[in-house]
Scaffold this motif. Sequence first.
Motif, short mmCIF file in Angstrom:
data_model
loop_
_atom_site.label_atom_id
_atom_site.label_comp_id
_atom_site.label_asym_id
_atom_site.label_seq_id
_atom_site.Cartn_x
_atom_site.Cartn_y
_atom_site.Cartn_z
N TYR A 103 -11.28 1.55 -10.17
CA TYR A 103 -10.58 2.17 -9.04
C TYR A 103 -11.43 3.27 -8.41
CZ TYR A 103 -7.04 5.11 -6.73
OH TYR A 103 -6.34 5.89 -5.84
N GLU B 7 -8.80 6.05 0.91
CA GLU B 7 -7.71 5.82 -0.03
C GLU B 7 -6.75 7.00 0.04
OE1 GLU B 7 -5.25 4.56 -3.12
OE2 GLU B 7 -6.13 6.55 -2.94
N THR C 17 0.85 -1.18 0.00
CA THR C 17 0.00 0.00 0.00
C THR C 17 0.89 1.23 0.00
OG1 THR C 17 -0.12 0.07 2.42
CG2 THR C 17 -1.80 -1.22 1.28
N ASN D 128 -13.32 3.01 -4.54
CA ASN D 128 -12.84 3.88 -3.47
C ASN D 128 -13.73 5.09 -3.21
OD1 ASN D 128 -10.06 2.71 -2.74
ND2 ASN D 128 -9.92 2.88 -4.95
#
Length: 1341
Positions: free
Chosen positions: A1253, A1179, A821, A1257
Amino acid sequence: MERVEATNEVAFRVRFTGHSGHLRLEPLPPVQRSTPLSSLPDFILPPAFPPETPESVKAYLEDNYLRPELDPDEFSVENSGRFWDFDWFGRAKVPLEPSAPRSVVAPSWELPFRRSKNTGPSGIWNPSSVEVDVAELMEGAQDSGSMPRMPGPAKDFVRGSTNSRPFRPGGLDGSQALARNLPEDALSGEWVCKVLDGGPAETVPPSFKKGLDLGDLKKYPYQWTCTDQKISAEKKDLMDDDLNMYSVQFDDLFKKAWEEDIIEGSIGDGSVQNEVEKEETNIDPLPEAEISSDNTISSEPGNMGAELGGQNDDSSKHQGEAWALLGGNDEIVSHFYELVPDMAIDFPFELDSFQKEAIYHLERGESVFVAAHTSAGKTVVAEYAFALASKHCTRAVYTAPIKTISNQKYRDFSGKFDVGLLTGDVSLKPEASCLIMTTEILRSMLYRGADIIRDIEWVIFDEVHYVNDAERGVVWEEVIIMLPRHVNIILLSATVPNTIEFADWIGRTKQKKIRVTGTTKRPVPLEHCLFYTGELYKVCESDTFLPQGFRAVKDVYKRKKSSAGMGQSGTKVGVPFTQGGSQSRQHDSSSRGKIQKHSGHQITHSSYGTSGMNHSNSGLRRSESSLWLSLISKLSKNSLLPVVIFCFSKNRVDKSADNMTGTDLTTSSEKSEIKVFCDKAFSRLKGSDRHLPQVVRVQNLLRRGIGVHHAGLLPIVKEVVEMLFCRGVIKVLFSTETFAMGVNAPARTVVFDTLRKFDGKDFRRLLPGEYIQMAGRAGRRGLDKIGTVIVMCRDEIPEESDLKQIMVGKPTRLESQFRLTYTMILHLLRVEELKVEDMLKRSFAEFHAQKNLPEKERLLLQKLRQSTKKIECIKGEPAIEEYFEMASEAETHRQHILEAVLQSHTAQQFLSPGRVVVVKSQSAEDHLLGAVLKAPSAANKQYIILVLITDIASQAPSMSSNKLQEKESQNFQEGYFITPKGKRSMDEEYFSSINSRKGSGTINIKLPYYGSASGTNYKVIAIENKDIVSICNCKIKIDQVRLLEDPSNVAYSKTVQQLLEKKRDGNKYPPALDAVKDLKLRDVDLVQRYHSYNKLLQNMAENKCHGCIKFNEHIMLIKEQNRHKEEVNTLKYQMSDDALQQMPDFQGRIDVLKEIYCIDSDLVVQLKGRVACEMNSGEELICTECLFENQLDDLEAEEAVAIMSSLVFQQNNTSEPSLTPKLAHAKMRLYDTAIRLGQLQSQFKLAIDPVEYARENLKFGLVEVVYEWAKGTPFADICELTDVPEGLIVRTIVRLDETCREFKNAASIMGNTALYKKMETASNAIKRDIVFAASLYVTGV
């Protein structure tokens, strides 16, 4: 003033008179001498010595002793250019200063049964002292640097700060204790020989520049005989292989004698510990690869307690030794109270064997892995760790994967220990010695370098099998890797197949032994039944599947189907559950017949209560209600209540509970208890919240003894249900699987509504581990002798193989879910010594690869020692390497053009008899010129090719060629004549047959056929079209009859001469077919490859190695050399960081961070990166870009927190919110940012789809709800704005408060005061009423 001498030697002095300051000249007597006192003016008093102050004393010491000065005579300007041969440092006046202590005297820990020797007259144990190296004490409390870290501010003591560096993780190579400068041979046994034999001693201590020479050591008398014999080379090689097996180390002898002396001198039953140690040494280690004796781990001096106990986690070990030690020592169990006479906490019950083993190892300061079934008593180990922390005045941390478990454990431990609670929104008593927190909080503390880490002695990981969770499993691996060396680890897990493997990974990562213990025995045995047509049929008992029970229910199912709905037959086949549990377990060997198969989707269809497509909804509800009523009636009649019914859908849970209308399972006293408890619990809510539909509905169900439990419930409602179920007043509880993980509340019976679940992607069958976790809630220890697990069967019966796999199959293995991450990368880039590559190496995913590194290192050393034979060229400088490179490149091109060009239909048309081709040599990396003699036919699918060969092995004609010549000489006169030499043409044959005849197409020569003509060797071979490497643009004339059917040496000679003429320009081959005109190629890439390929063939033909008699020998040598290089390079690659599985992902993420200026080109974290480190709830890239693009500046606090809800909300399918124009614009702006970031990551080769994506998120389903809530709208009203359950709304707003706190910290780092105040206002706006009601576990009822 100084005395002045006049020219006539008359002395005088100048003085001041009065206060006006007039000067006066006074003569001095000849005998008077000037003094400092007499030279002062009259009005100034004589000075006294100034009083000494700490500052003056310090300045005096610094000026005179602490500041090195050079001798002004030796180092003067005049002498600086003359003296060059003296020792500058020796003549420098460097004062000696005291050095820091290298060791301290500290009390040593001793085993309880050995303490009696040092017990004083008062009966109190008086510990002995031991000298401990200061480095051993400081290493655990260090950061990544070499100096001990100073404590940070008090406000960051618990949570830490991004300004603080993390502590040095335990188990890293090159730690301070390992990097100390030790004298040569200090770690081996040779120093003993020096002491015994005498001779020169070490004069300079470690890390000192100078030492003291006290002379040679005197020889010490001893009885060992030291031999110094010459060993032959052969014997030495044999002895080196088994050096460890046959050698005796002096260290081992002294250590053994010293330990035996201690044991003999101790008072008490020392044989007990001897037996325990003997038992432990007999434990079989894990099977490891054979490792060289050179590959050992550097040793560290351990503490005295470990040596007394016979164990030392940090002692020198071979790399191949297992770090996970399996328990099962009966000596510990039988002599437990002798080994641990003074327990840190007394339990009111007899401990199980695995509990005693775990407690014994905890007393010895060892890490433990406990694997046992649910309700087996693993919490006892955690309690003992808490007691030890309290006794040792240290801290213990209990981590759990779910917040509910944390709250429940806080309530359970509050009455026994000094307990604190740390979660995302709660911080209670962080100064307590026993802390309970979620694993994410502990990870944040480790990354942020919280000073509380210094005090932690134990970290307890509960529910370790949660490491398999795809979303959050990485957190466990991160925390285990980041824990400092001084922290011991306790792991509590359900039974998993690879417990030893996981423990071995932890041991190798942390460089400490892990004791593995546990039990596979359930405290309450389970029996598994199928519920069908109102009866229970036992199909599994004591982990043994019962086929006869399954056949019984299958027979009933078939009779019901055959009766066409006319009712069930009165006679039961098999023994129903109600008749007892003494069924025979013998397998029926008779023929079972064919059993009708049922597909998986039918089971899914029936599992949700659809008994027929023609039934109405009311009929379905009646059928479902009657099914539940019959089950509850059956359980109540057999005293199998309370029961937990697991459904795998929140809607399914609510509908099932609502179908229980008219069912009342509680007595009047239980109703009163439920009412009092609910009134007291809900009294903390304000008036409107007490009458929420969910609160009223759940209370009505609870009064009838029915409960529901799922993520959609309000937190306070869930806690009320959990507490009432633990009290035993709830008889039937409909729940999702989170109840099995998050609540320690066993029941008498567990019921599965279905054996299939939706995992977020598709429907699948339950895994054995999931089934065991939920089924383990059946059976209350101390109350029930057996626990009952029931599987509901409606219209279909599950397959026998599926049932057997679920009920008695192996649980899911612990698998690594480690992933990189951005937050992890940024945190690790702040640490100098711990790189991201180190984190990747130590992950569970890389465990096996890293475990085999010593073996690969040994293999690499062997490869590097191997010598390869040198190529000696007979034509000068070797050119075989160049040839081999060209051949390898040509082969690469050939693989691309083979099918598209050479095997195409157009190319095949050119391969007619007489076509000149280049074919691949079958014996070496070479290519040969040849001609097609015969194309493939129905009888022969291969091409017959005549090729010219040059290798020395075929220079002499074969036997078949000699016989051919003899045959021709004998038959020459029978039918052939010679054409006069002057009249022969190039197109005529040397021989012409009197009677011309047509060939039959047969081949009368044996292939391969060898021969020689015109000084050139040739052979006739049969090949596939894939062996043709090039087709030339020319043909020759051939006679198939005289070449293949009736072979003639003259015909072969003519064919060979024609081929040689095609090579008249040295070794060049004829030009190949034109790629565009002849082969009709249109692909530009293919055309370029075709031309490059043929050019390489020409260059290879012109190389001097082509046709060399040593070509085959040299090509084999170059192949061997290249193979050796490839093996060495492969081993180096496997041992490098580039071989890590996630290394490409890491490189891509680094490029992304550079692109958005979170880090610079030197990987130094910038301001933007520091802000990203604060983002944990959402995120990190989207949050950071949102802040630096000032997207929240033009929004009010209520609007900002509403948009921020999209970062933490997690449900996909929701109703579309109604937004104001300002919120809609902010939504699109944030969505565009996410799309841009997704495209950027995709650009750097990360497996990310930009749209997916952004969708994963950013979820805007609760923007309107949060906006209204922040404006002060009551909770009941905001629930009407969306179809999201109330529990998820509360969960989102609670997490949103944490996000506000993170944004506030980020604004402080950025220096954005307006944003700081806005986030503070937004946080206060959402923190109210039922959303932030205190937990009942924390505050009590």
